[in-house]
Design a protein around this motif. Structure first.
Motif, PDB file in Angstrom:
ATOM      1  N   ASP A   1       1.121  -1.063   0.435  1.00 30.64           N
ATOM      2  CA  ASP A   1       0.144   0.035   0.194  1.00 30.64           C
ATOM      3  C   ASP A   1       0.961   1.214   0.091  1.00 30.64           C
ATOM      4  OD1 ASP A   1      -2.428  -1.551   0.666  1.00 30.64           O
ATOM      5  OD2 ASP A   1      -2.986  -1.381   2.458  1.00 30.64           O
ATOM      6  N   VAL A   2       0.617   2.579  -0.155  1.00 30.24           N
ATOM      7  CA  VAL A   2       1.296   3.823  -0.447  1.00 30.24           C
ATOM      8  C   VAL A   2       0.303   4.481   0.122  1.00 30.24           C
ATOM      9  CG1 VAL A   2       1.790   5.734  -1.676  1.00 30.24           C
ATOM     10  CG2 VAL A   2       2.019   3.401  -2.685  1.00 30.24           C
ATOM     11  N   VAL A   3       0.877   5.242   1.624  1.00 30.31           N
ATOM     12  CA  VAL A   3       0.478   6.016   2.241  1.00 30.31           C
ATOM     13  C   VAL A   3       1.047   7.152   2.751  1.00 30.31           C
ATOM     14  CG1 VAL A   3      -0.667   3.766   3.201  1.00 30.31           C
ATOM     15  CG2 VAL A   3       1.266   4.527   3.880  1.00 30.31           C
ATOM     16  N   THR A   4       0.253   7.491   3.524  1.00 32.80           N
ATOM     17  CA  THR A   4       1.333   9.542   4.125  1.00 32.80           C
ATOM     18  C   THR A   4       1.063   8.865   5.414  1.00 32.80           C
ATOM     19  OG1 THR A   4      -0.101  10.085   2.408  1.00 32.80           O
ATOM     20  CG2 THR A   4       0.489  11.267   3.772  1.00 32.80           C
ATOM     21  N   VAL A   5       1.717   9.880   5.861  1.00 29.75           N
ATOM     22  CA  VAL A   5       2.046   9.790   7.542  1.00 29.75           C
ATOM     23  C   VAL A   5       2.458  10.677   7.749  1.00 29.75           C
ATOM     24  CG1 VAL A   5       2.030   7.024   8.062  1.00 29.75           C
ATOM     25  CG2 VAL A   5       4.666   8.193   7.858  1.00 29.75           C
ATOM     26  N   ASP A   6       2.110  11.638   8.842  1.00 31.31           N
ATOM     27  CA  ASP A   6       2.935  13.054   9.339  1.00 31.31           C
ATOM     28  C   ASP A   6       4.439  12.881   9.892  1.00 31.31           C
ATOM     29  OD1 ASP A   6       1.081  14.404   9.165  1.00 31.31           O
ATOM     30  OD2 ASP A   6      -0.625  14.358  10.501  1.00 31.31           O
ATOM     31  N   ARG A   7       5.168  13.242   9.867  1.00 27.72           N
ATOM     32  CA  ARG A   7       6.568  13.053  10.941  1.00 27.72           C
ATOM     33  C   ARG A   7       6.137  13.852  11.937  1.00 27.72           C
ATOM     34  NH1 ARG A   7      11.311  13.941   5.408  1.00 27.72           N
ATOM     35  NH2 ARG A   7       9.272  14.333   3.999  1.00 27.72           N
ATOM     36  N   SER A   8       7.618  13.737  12.374  1.00 25.44           N
ATOM     37  CA  SER A   8       8.153  14.539  13.608  1.00 25.44           C
ATOM     38  C   SER A   8       8.261  15.760  13.858  1.00 25.44           C
ATOM     39  CB  SER A   8       9.544  14.222  13.964  1.00 25.44           C
ATOM     40  OG  SER A   8      10.450  14.483  12.912  1.00 25.44           O
ATOM     41  N   GLU A   9       7.275  16.636  14.198  1.00 25.43           N
ATOM     42  CA  GLU A   9       7.684  18.402  14.322  1.00 25.43           C
ATOM     43  C   GLU A   9       8.149  19.138  13.656  1.00 25.43           C
ATOM     44  OE1 GLU A   9       6.024  19.362  18.079  1.00 25.43           O
ATOM     45  OE2 GLU A   9       4.888  18.676  18.686  1.00 25.43           O
ATOM     46  N   GLU A  10       9.824  18.458  13.712  1.00 22.32           N
ATOM     47  CA  GLU A  10      11.125  19.026  13.318  1.00 22.32           C
ATOM     48  C   GLU A  10      10.379  18.965  11.685  1.00 22.32           C
ATOM     49  OE1 GLU A  10      12.464  16.239  15.206  1.00 22.32           O
ATOM     50  OE2 GLU A  10      11.165  16.865  16.584  1.00 22.32           O
ATOM     51  N   GLN A  11       9.869  17.826  11.106  1.00 24.11           N
ATOM     52  CA  GLN A  11      10.036  17.828   9.700  1.00 24.11           C
ATOM     53  C   GLN A  11       8.350  18.003   9.665  1.00 24.11           C
ATOM     54  OE1 GLN A  11      11.473  14.036   9.095  1.00 24.11           O
ATOM     55  NE2 GLN A  11      13.038  14.834   8.593  1.00 24.11           N
ATOM     56  N   LEU A  12       8.437  18.899   8.774  1.00 29.07           N
ATOM     57  CA  LEU A  12       6.739  19.581   8.676  1.00 29.07           C
ATOM     58  C   LEU A  12       5.922  19.184   7.127  1.00 29.07           C
ATOM     59  CD1 LEU A  12       7.688  23.261   8.769  1.00 29.07           C
ATOM     60  CD2 LEU A  12       6.333  22.592  10.266  1.00 29.07           C
ATOM     61  N   LEU A  13       6.946  18.741   6.267  1.00 28.96           N
ATOM     62  CA  LEU A  13       5.768  18.548   5.479  1.00 28.96           C
ATOM     63  C   LEU A  13       5.455  16.537   6.145  1.00 28.96           C
ATOM     64  CD1 LEU A  13       7.695  19.146   2.149  1.00 28.96           C
ATOM     65  CD2 LEU A  13       5.162  19.889   3.620  1.00 28.96           C
ATOM     66  N   PRO A  14       3.972  15.959   5.973  1.00 25.88           N
ATOM     67  CA  PRO A  14       3.816  14.492   5.635  1.00 25.88           C
ATOM     68  C   PRO A  14       4.932  14.082   4.251  1.00 25.88           C
ATOM     69  CG  PRO A  14       2.234  15.024   4.878  1.00 25.88           C
ATOM     70  CD  PRO A  14       2.724  16.389   4.635  1.00 25.88           C
ATOM     71  N   VAL A  15       5.293  12.273   4.911  1.00 25.20           N
ATOM     72  CA  VAL A  15       5.736  11.309   3.547  1.00 25.20           C
ATOM     73  C   VAL A  15       4.822  10.673   3.163  1.00 25.20           C
ATOM     74  CG1 VAL A  15       6.568  10.002   5.405  1.00 25.20           C
ATOM     75  CG2 VAL A  15       7.521  10.341   3.571  1.00 25.20           C
ATOM     76  N   THR A  16       5.543  10.270   1.476  1.00 26.25           N
ATOM     77  CA  THR A  16       3.980   9.208   1.205  1.00 26.25           C
ATOM     78  C   THR A  16       5.458   8.083   0.381  1.00 26.25           C
ATOM     79  OG1 THR A  16       1.959  10.888   0.949  1.00 26.25           O
ATOM     80  CG2 THR A  16       2.190   9.010  -0.592  1.00 26.25           C
TER      81      THR A  16
END
Length: 184
Positions: A78-93
């Protein structure tokens, strides 16, 4: 053909074109309202891709429609998007490549971008993720273009002019023209 009859045909044609344009814009507005309602009810949102880490599946400049689901429903591939830690603002997919632990409240899994040689450095522990439903290449650039203040201003002025023209009282305009003709 008499001159007055030609004017009447031209006026009717302009009126028909105006009504068609307004109907199309109204349908577009209705579609926007329905999409916003569906996004809240179905938990669907849009993610824009700035990098090519998911190329060629999802190239840079694409948008993807994602739906929030419990992490317990994800599977390898599956290809999913998750939020990263607070230091990294953009989510990762990225693509799920391994489910490490699914026994607790949060599912622990590893991901890797299709164009990346190595998996993401750390596993993710999430209770919910956003599953990529489908993507459209190149549309992120169009969305960014529409965010330009000059483009938004032009659209606003154009829409204002169109609505003003559409709802301007016709009788007053006809009376003004008749008064001008009698004055001559």
């Amino acid at each position: 053909m008499p001159r007055d009859r030609g004017r009447g045909i031209g006026r009717r044609a302009r009126g028909l074109v105006g009504r068609i344009v307004l109907d199309v814009l109204a349908l577009g507005g209705l579609a926007c309202i329905l999409l916003v309602a569906a996004s809240f009810l179905l938990k669907v949102s849009i993610v824009m891709f700035a990098t090519g880490s998911m190329s060629p599946t999802i190239p840079a400049g694409s948008i993807a429609f994602v739906r929030e689901i419990p992490a317990s429903e994800i599977a390898v591939g599956d290809v999913v998007t998750v939020d990263r830690s607070e230091e990294q603002l953009l989510p990762v997919t990225h693509r799920v490549i391994e489910i490490v632990d699914a026994s607790g409240d949060a599912v622990v899994f590893r991901m890797q971008g299709d164009d990346n040689e190595q998996p993401d450095p750390e596993p993710y522990a999430e209770s919910s993720v956003r599953l990529v439903l489908w993507s459209i290449p190149g549309l992120a650039n169009v969305i960014v273009w529409f965010q330009n203040p000059f483009v938004l201003g032009g659209i606003t002025i154009g829409a204002t002019a169109l609505v003003t023209w559409a709802f301007w009282p016709r009788e007053q305009r006809a009376a003004t023209v008749a008064d001008a003709q009698h004055a001559d």
